[in-house]
Design an enzyme around this catalytic site. Structure first.
Site, PDB file in Angstrom:
ATOM      1  N   CYS A  65       3.582   0.056  -8.099  1.00  0.00           N
ATOM      2  CA  CYS A  65       3.525  -0.829  -8.056  1.00  0.00           C
ATOM      3  C   CYS A  65       4.400  -1.527  -9.146  1.00  0.00           C
ATOM      4  CB  CYS A  65       2.517  -2.152  -7.603  1.00  0.00           C
ATOM      5  SG  CYS A  65       3.208  -3.047  -7.039  1.00  0.00           S
TER       6      CYS A  65
ATOM      7  N   CYS B 157      -1.982   1.068  -4.089  1.00  0.00           N
ATOM      8  CA  CYS B 157      -0.839   1.603  -4.387  1.00  0.00           C
ATOM      9  C   CYS B 157      -0.819   2.624  -6.287  1.00  0.00           C
ATOM     10  CB  CYS B 157       0.049   0.996  -4.547  1.00  0.00           C
ATOM     11  SG  CYS B 157       0.536  -0.603  -5.134  1.00  0.00           S
TER      12      CYS B 157
ATOM     13  N   CYS C  48       0.946  -1.530  -0.294  1.00  0.00           N
ATOM     14  CA  CYS C  48       0.065   0.066   0.395  1.00  0.00           C
ATOM     15  C   CYS C  48       0.797   1.622   0.373  1.00  0.00           C
ATOM     16  CB  CYS C  48      -0.294   0.103   1.238  1.00  0.00           C
ATOM     17  SG  CYS C  48      -0.445   0.221   2.994  1.00  0.00           S
TER      18      CYS C  48
END
Length: 141
Positions: free
Chosen positions: A88, A84, A10
């Site tokens: 990512c 996120c 996250c």
């Protein structure tokens, strides 16, 4: 057979991903390698998230937010993102799941409890998938 690994990601690595890592570690023990990280890690884990997890007997007080690295993603079989976004990294051959969960940042323990409980439910489902129909944990892919 190798141990499957799961990475929870996250933004701040201070709430959702830490609670998910705590649940999976609690429920799977050494059967699954657990990692968590954030694209912009906070200075510390959200104290209200720590308190909410303590209510169910899981201690995440020693956890510390970590920065997300390409190496952590590459070393994981399953990557679970929690808001996120594009931060990512994506690598071929990895299993990616995106869990749409409320952000506990700035919320008190009472508001975090339903998030904690939703994470527990999702972790139990994930663990059932990893264990497969025969019982032992199997690797992804």
């Amino acid at each position: 057979m190798s141990t499957p690994s799961v990475l929870f990601v996250c933004v701040h690595n201070a709430g959702r991903s830490q609670m998910a890592a705590g649940w999976l570690t609690h429920l799977a023990g050494d059967a699954v390698e657990v990692r968590s990280a954030g694209s912009l890690p906070a200075d510390q884990v959200n104290p209200a998230a720590v308190a909410a997890m303590a209510e169910v007997g899981i201690d995440i007080s020693a956890a510390a937010p970590r920065v997300l690295t390409a190496e952590a993603v590459q070393a994981s079989d399953v990557v679970i993102t929690m808001g996120c976004g594009d931060a990512c990294p994506v690598f071929p051959g990895k299993r990616y799941l995106d869990w749409d969960l409320a952000d506990p940042a700035g919320k008190g323990v009472a508001a975090i409890r339903p998030i904690r409980d939703e994470i527990e439910s999702r972790i139990r489902g994930l663990l059932a998938e990893l264990r497969g129909p025969r019982g032992p944990v199997v690797t992804a892919g």
